[in-house]
Design a protein around this motif. Structure first.
Motif, short mmCIF file in Angstrom:
data_model
loop_
_atom_site.label_atom_id
_atom_site.label_comp_id
_atom_site.label_asym_id
_atom_site.label_seq_id
_atom_site.Cartn_x
_atom_site.Cartn_y
_atom_site.Cartn_z
N SER A 54 -80.69 -1.58 -12.54
CA SER A 54 -79.48 -2.73 -12.27
C SER A 54 -78.43 -2.31 -13.06
O SER A 54 -77.83 -1.61 -13.39
CB SER A 54 -80.16 -3.87 -13.26
OG SER A 54 -79.81 -3.57 -14.67
N CYS A 108 -94.17 -20.56 -5.59
CA CYS A 108 -92.79 -20.12 -5.33
C CYS A 108 -92.39 -19.50 -4.10
O CYS A 108 -93.10 -19.13 -3.37
CB CYS A 108 -92.12 -18.21 -6.47
SG CYS A 108 -92.58 -18.10 -7.93
N THR A 168 -89.13 -17.97 -2.94
CA THR A 168 -88.46 -16.29 -2.51
C THR A 168 -89.30 -15.25 -3.89
O THR A 168 -89.27 -14.39 -3.39
CB THR A 168 -87.32 -16.77 -2.41
OG1 THR A 168 -86.45 -16.71 -3.92
CG2 THR A 168 -86.24 -17.53 -1.67
N SER A 192 -87.71 -15.54 -6.58
CA SER A 192 -86.18 -15.11 -7.48
C SER A 192 -85.95 -15.02 -8.73
O SER A 192 -87.32 -16.12 -9.18
CB SER A 192 -84.99 -15.03 -7.11
OG SER A 192 -84.58 -16.62 -6.59
N TRP A 193 -85.24 -14.36 -9.48
CA TRP A 193 -85.28 -15.17 -11.19
C TRP A 193 -85.30 -16.63 -11.20
O TRP A 193 -86.18 -17.28 -12.12
CB TRP A 193 -84.83 -13.70 -11.71
CG TRP A 193 -84.54 -14.02 -13.46
CD1 TRP A 193 -85.09 -14.00 -14.66
CD2 TRP A 193 -83.71 -15.04 -14.60
NE1 TRP A 193 -85.65 -14.41 -15.64
CE2 TRP A 193 -84.33 -15.11 -15.55
CE3 TRP A 193 -82.07 -15.80 -13.81
CZ2 TRP A 193 -83.49 -15.74 -16.39
CZ3 TRP A 193 -82.14 -16.33 -14.81
CH2 TRP A 193 -83.06 -15.89 -16.49
N GLU A 194 -83.89 -16.23 -10.53
CA GLU A 194 -83.46 -18.18 -10.34
C GLU A 194 -84.68 -19.41 -10.47
O GLU A 194 -84.82 -20.04 -11.40
CB GLU A 194 -82.36 -18.21 -10.23
CG GLU A 194 -81.22 -17.75 -10.22
CD GLU A 194 -80.66 -18.28 -11.15
OE1 GLU A 194 -80.74 -19.28 -12.06
OE2 GLU A 194 -79.49 -17.15 -12.40
N GLU A 195 -85.39 -18.43 -9.43
CA GLU A 195 -85.99 -19.95 -9.21
C GLU A 195 -87.29 -19.65 -10.06
O GLU A 195 -88.04 -21.14 -10.69
CB GLU A 195 -87.10 -18.99 -7.70
CG GLU A 195 -87.86 -20.37 -7.05
CD GLU A 195 -89.16 -19.79 -5.63
OE1 GLU A 195 -88.82 -18.69 -5.28
OE2 GLU A 195 -89.21 -20.86 -5.49
N GLN A 242 -82.49 -9.66 -14.74
CA GLN A 242 -82.40 -8.42 -13.61
C GLN A 242 -83.80 -8.42 -13.17
O GLN A 242 -83.08 -7.40 -11.79
CB GLN A 242 -81.75 -6.85 -14.70
CG GLN A 242 -80.77 -6.77 -15.76
CD GLN A 242 -81.17 -7.37 -16.67
OE1 GLN A 242 -81.98 -8.01 -17.11
NE2 GLN A 242 -80.15 -7.13 -17.83
N GLY A 273 -86.97 -9.57 -10.81
CA GLY A 273 -87.55 -10.94 -10.55
C GLY A 273 -88.54 -10.09 -9.78
O GLY A 273 -89.52 -8.93 -10.01
N ASN A 329 -88.51 -8.42 -6.36
CA ASN A 329 -88.75 -7.97 -6.11
C ASN A 329 -88.44 -6.54 -7.01
O ASN A 329 -88.67 -5.04 -6.59
CB ASN A 329 -86.99 -7.44 -4.98
CG ASN A 329 -87.42 -8.52 -3.73
OD1 ASN A 329 -88.22 -7.98 -3.37
ND2 ASN A 329 -85.79 -8.72 -3.75
N GLU A 366 -82.74 -7.45 -9.25
CA GLU A 366 -82.10 -9.11 -9.22
C GLU A 366 -80.66 -8.29 -8.38
O GLU A 366 -80.04 -7.59 -9.45
CB GLU A 366 -81.80 -9.98 -9.51
CG GLU A 366 -83.66 -10.16 -9.72
CD GLU A 366 -84.13 -11.20 -9.14
OE1 GLU A 366 -83.91 -12.52 -9.14
OE2 GLU A 366 -84.74 -10.88 -8.56
N GLU A 367 -79.90 -9.21 -7.33
CA GLU A 367 -78.49 -9.17 -6.94
C GLU A 367 -77.56 -9.38 -8.58
O GLU A 367 -77.54 -10.15 -9.61
CB GLU A 367 -78.08 -9.65 -6.00
CG GLU A 367 -78.35 -9.66 -4.79
CD GLU A 367 -78.37 -8.11 -3.98
OE1 GLU A 367 -76.75 -7.89 -4.44
OE2 GLU A 367 -79.25 -6.75 -4.30
#
Lengths: 687, 374
Positions: free
Chosen positions: B58, B325, B327, B329-332, B361, B363, B365, B373-374
């Motif tokens: 990350s 879920c 996607t 993602s961590w946010e989701e 950092q 999720g 992926n 994460e991005e």
């Protein structure tokens, strides 16, 4: 297999060179060990310090001590599967007793050795005086001891006095000599002393040829009993050392050491057929395995390849030990040359076609007409019956425990057959390999690799399974073929080849799946394993056909006669016209195909494949073959007996799984039943 | 012999040459961190390692660390040797999936004495100088057993599928669960088997159990691993979707998908890997303790004060909390989803418990491919 016999105790060589030639295996491991150490030293950022020396000496000591024990047993012609669990038992006993005083500390250490020796004596008693096969006796001991260990200590804990830790794993001379070096040296001196005794001579003699040893006036049972007892004593030493080294106990600590002791013994140049080798090589073999950890780390070899690297080292070491003028590979090449020459000259022996015919004629004789079936098959009944009797007893016990209509409903038998189908198929492969005098240890990862391949390629499609299933079976055959070539053409011991293959396949499975197997089985395969037609799982029909085919294959074909001949004596069968090489390769191909089939069926049963899916099938595949009356050394046995072994084992597991007994008592019951079954198999003839 | 000797020497020289090139390339100052894994034979181990690698890759850490991964297999002796070798190779921190809570103590004490930070994840290292990150295993046993007892109204026949006997995790979980069940005299444990924390073993053990106890004589299941398998087996045996037995278990994605309401649209559903509304609780060992251990190692190296033991929540998910879920993602996941589409996770045994509020950092992926994460 057909290695030259050498007088192992003849040490009066002239000159270092001829000594090295005579002890090729030992010389090879010395060179390999020095190279490995040199490599570590060269590629490490810092030169080897005392700390590194100390940690290496300590790290390898338990395996080295255990390998000395295994070596003694292997030299006597035996095989000990209880090594790992004995180490755990000693560990939990040592760490759970009070040791505040010096007397207490000396006491627990001596007790640890004694416990190891007693477990060994237990094995030795049944192997020597009841003439049972060591592999099954020690298998049941493994379960028994494991159960007792869990009773004493159900999870990691306990404590070992710091004085004991300092004494064994500290430094004998500060910053100069680790105490572990002295411990291993004492073990080796004890071995040299034993070797010089009458016992040492008897050990090699019994391991080379028990009949000849008996004729020479040596007591075979006495020698075997003491080999196991002394072996156990060394496991006790390993257990004491682990206790000191870790300062605590873990009831599972010894389990993974078992396979490594065999690797160390083979690396050290000791022949698994018995009678040839020694403990010094095994100690170096053990340390080489530990140095491998450092090498892999320094070279930053990807985690996926570590088992592959170990497999390759094993094969290289075995080949280096087998190089020489009588090496099977060299013999093979020269025989190919001869054959080409003779074919050119037009008088090739292989041109004659009377071999199979001659064998067929021989077999016609034992199909006498007027003798009753029972008389003709008395031997078969005697070796096959015990497994079935034990099976019936277990089924009756199941009824007693559960009541109702348990064993009177088809459901019970249906699930026995479905659960037993995997072992029934493996028994054909493993059984044929054992009948021919070999052993297949690559079963676990052949199953997993083929299962992962099948699930990944089928990916839920019935259509895909039409071409994937044959493909995976071919892959299984190819894996078996490679095993067979290693054994028959390169002349390596079957255990070495298949153990190395197992490691290589583990790496291949990890690389193929990248750590998480994807894909799932097809609806058709799922229906086969879990569907119901009139209350019957479809695979039951498949198993019935498979069993009939297996009985036919091992009972009525030229192939089976060659297999039995090979198991009785490779030399004699070669002279009698059996194509030893082709037959050997064929039995491993069969085993590979059976493992691949089990891999495919297991994905059908579970829906997916997983990396460890084959792990639980290796030891049972050997156990059912032996419980069914097969000789581990080959030449005697019948598929019907192996099937009885499968039924017994599956019924016993089913009986135990439905209860609320603690797992420690289950292990003990399991061990006792297996032991009782082989006791019933005991040879009654005097000898 | 000559051939082998020269071949091996050649190999050695080549290796030395290769290594000196790489070590020059890494001359810049980075923290040298090693990971000593145990066994890489299951999904959980692969996910945990992926998430740890994603942390190291990350933005926050990528140019600060040099992470190397080694596997010790199931052998404690090898792990001891590996830890020693890592110390020798100049490790500043070693992250360990410990094979044994006790056997590594001496090696760890040694490493600490040389100034190396040791962080254990999931399992425990008892040596006091080590940092530990794991869930409260007794809590896991208690929460799951209590849910099952409540669901059954305090009475019924249940089956317990345990883990690997002889390990602390197994003992702690079983003991806590048994204490709960003991409070309900009408709850009867009728069968018990070692499931070895494997869906495949859970299936063979359950198959043996139902050979002597049929599904209709059972009322509930308590399984350290294998609720997905148990639900699937009932469907195969002809049990109706809404009659599947209550099951208390771990955090596999297959299990959670089956917990979703029956009418949920889950892409890629197939066979028994589909929404069923199965009555269940899914508490989990979590797949992120490895990543968390990495974070702790970095904090210790940055001289921050860190507690020796970090207890993570088993994050129990029940039918009212299970959520798909889109996607991953961590946010989701932060917004509350905890289950993934079968299309993305084709293997139902894959662990769905990958969300930590403290680790933005990583999720989905990260767990799948080791990318942050991005």
């Amino acid at each position: 297999m057909a290695q030259s016999m050498q007088a192992p105790s003849a040490r009066s060589g002239n000159g270092l060179f001829s000594a090295a030639l005579r002890n090729r295996g030992l010389a090879a491991i010395i060179v390999i060990f020095i190279l490995a150490l040199g490599l570590v030293n060269a590629i490490s950022p810092a030169p080897m310090s005392y700390f590194d020396f100390h940690s290496l000496a300590n790290g390898g000591a338990p395996l080295a001590l255990a390998a000395v024990g295994q070596t003694i047993i292997v030299l006597s012609g035996g095989f000990d599967l209880s090594a790992g669990s004995t180490i755990s038992l000693v560990n939990v006993i040592v760490a759970s007793l009070p040791q505040d005083t010096l007397a207490g500390q000396v006491g627990v250490v001596l007790l640890g050795l004694l416990v190891g020796g007693l477990v060994g004596a237990f094995n030795g008693f049944f192997v020597a005086y009841f003439r049972l096969q060591s592999i099954v006796v020690t298998l049941s001991t493994m379960f028994l001891v494991h159960g007792v260990t869990l009773l004493i200590m159900p999870d990691p804990g306990g404590a070992v006095a710091p004085e004991i830790t300092a004494f064994f794993s500290g430094s004998a001379i500060t910053d100069v000599l680790p105490a572990s070096v002295l411990v291993v040296a004492v073990a080796l001196l004890a071995w040299l002393y034993l070797k010089g005794l009458r016992f040492g001579t008897a050990l090699y003699a019994v391991g080379s040829d028990a009949d000849a040893a008996r004729s020479a006036g040596l007591s075979v049972p006495w020698t075997r009993f003491w080999a196991f007892t002394l072996g156990g004593l060394f496991y006790g030493a390993a257990g004491v050392f682990i206790s000191a080294q870790t300062g605590s106990a873990d009831p599972l600590v010894g389990d993974p050491i078992l396979l490594q002791t065999f690797t160390a013994v083979v690396l050290g140049g000791t022949s698994l057929a018995g009678g040839r080798g020694g403990a010094l090589g095994s100690v170096l073999g053990a340390y080489t395995l530990m140095v491998m950890v450092n090498i892999l780390l320094s070279l930053d070899v990807s985690a996926y390849y570590s088992t592959v690297a170990e497999g390759i080292v094993l094969i290289v070491a075995a080949m280096a030990g087998a190089l020489g003028s009588e090496a099977p590979l060299r013999r093979y090449l020269s025989s190919v040359g001869l054959r080409l020459k003779s074919r050119g000259a037009g008088f090739a022996a292989s041109a004659a076609t009377l071999k199979p015919a001659a064998l067929r004629q021989m077999s016609a004789q034992d199909q006498g007409w007027n003798v009753s079936w029972l008389v003709r098959h008395a031997d078969l009944v005697r070796i096959v019956l015990p497994a079935y009797l034990a099976f019936v007893i277990v089924v009756i016990a199941t009824q007693v425990v559960y009541g109702g209509d348990t064993i009177f409903a088809w459901k019970y038998y249906d699930s026995l057959i479905v659960l037993g189908s995997f072992l029934a198929i493996l028994a054909l492969g493993q059984g044929t390999v054992i009948l021919s005098g070999g052993l297949d240890l690559s079963i676990a990862w052949t199953i997993a690799f083929c299962g992962i391949l099948a699930a990944g390629l089928i990916n839920g499609s019935n259509l895909a399974s039409v071409w994937v299933i044959p493909l995976v079976l071919v892959v299984g055959a190819a894996i078996g073929g490679l095993n067979g070539i290693g054994v028959a053409v390169l002349g390596l011991p079957p255990i070495v080849v298949t153990l190395a293959m197992n490691g290589i396949l583990q790496g291949a499975a990890l690389v193929f799946s990248d750590g998480t197997p994807a894909g799932f089985t097809s609806p058709g395969l799922r229906w086969l394993m879990t569907g119901k037609v009139l209350g019957i799982t479809p695979v039951v029909v498949f198993v019935a056909i498979f069993v009939l085919a297996a009985i036919g294959l091992l009972g009525r074909t030229v192939f089976s006669r060659w297999v039995y001949a090979l198991g009785n004596s490779p030399r004699a069968s070669y002279l009698a016209g059996v194509n030893v090489r082709t037959t050997t390769i064929a039995v491993y191909v069969l085993s590979g195909v059976c493992s691949a089939l089990v891999g495919i069926l297991l994905t059908g049963f579970g829906g997916q494949a997983s990396l460890g899916m084959g792990d639980t099938y290796l030891l049972p595949s050997i156990a059912v073959v032996i419980i069914g009356g097969t000789l581990i050394t080959g030449g005697r046995g019948h598929y019907v007996g192996m099937l009885g072994g499968v039924l017994l084992l599956t019924a016993l597991q089913t009986l135990l799984a439905g209860t609320t007994l603690p797992s420690a008592s289950r292990d003990i019951i399991f061990g006792l039943v297996v032991l009782a079954a082989v006791l019933a198999l005991r040879e009654r003839s005097t000898g | 012999m000559n051939f082998w000797k020269s071949a091996a020497l050649g190999l050695a020289t080549a290796a030395v040459a290769a290594l000196s090139v790489t070590s020059q390339a890494m001359a810049e100052k980075r923290h040298k961190i090693y990971l000593s894994m145990s066994y890489i034979g299951n999904d959980w181990q692969a996910e945990a390692a992926n998430m740890l690698k994603a942390m190291a890759a990350s933005k926050e850490y990528a140019d600060k660390v040099d992470l190397k991964v080694q596997v010790a297999g199931p052998n404690a002796q090898k792990q001891i040797q590996q830890i020693n070798a890592m110390v020798q190779a100049g490790a500043e921190a070693i992250i360990v999936y410990p094979i044994s809570p006790t056997a590594l103590n001496e090696a760890v004490k040694n490493a600490c004495a040389k100034g190396v930070t040791i962080v254990a994840y999931d399992g425990v290292i008892e040596e006091p100088c080590a940092y530990n990150v794991h869930i409260d295993q007794a809590e896991w046993g208690k929460v799951t057993a209590r849910w099952l007892a409540d669901k059954l109204g305090g009475k019924g026949n249940i089956v317990m599928i345990t883990g690997v006997s002889g390990t602390s995790v197994d003992t702690l979980r079983n003991k806590a669960a048994r204490e709960v069940f003991a409070k309900y005299p009408d709850i009867k444990v009728v069968a018990e088997a070692n499931g070895m924390w494997s869906q495949a073993v859970a299936r063979t053990e359950l198959a043996k159990i139902v050979a002597t106890h049929s599904w209709d004589t059972l009322n509930g299941l308590w399984m350290q691993v294998g609720c997905y398998t148990a639900n699937s087996m009932q469907l195969e045996a002809g049990v109706a979707d809404d009659k599947v037995l209550p099951c208390a278990g771990e955090g596999s994605n297959g299990h959670r998908v089956q917990m979703l309401p029956k009418d949920t649209q889950a892409a890629g559903s197939n066979g028994t890997y589909k929404p069923l509304g199965a009555p269940s609780i899914s508490a989990s060992s979590q797949a992120y303790p490895g990543a968390y251990a990495f974070k702790i190692a970095m904090e210790v190296l940055a001289k921050k004060k860190v507690e020796k033991t970090t207890l993570l929540s088993p994050g129990a998910v029940t039918n009212d909390k299970v959520k798909l879920c889109q996607t991953g993602s961590w946010e989701e996941m932060k917004a509350g989803c905890n289950t993934f589409q079968p299309e993305i996770i084709p293997n139902p045994g894959w662990y769905a418990s990958i969300f930590s509020p403290d680790l933005p950092q990583v999720g989905l992926n990260a767990a799948l491919t080791g990318t942050p994460e991005e």
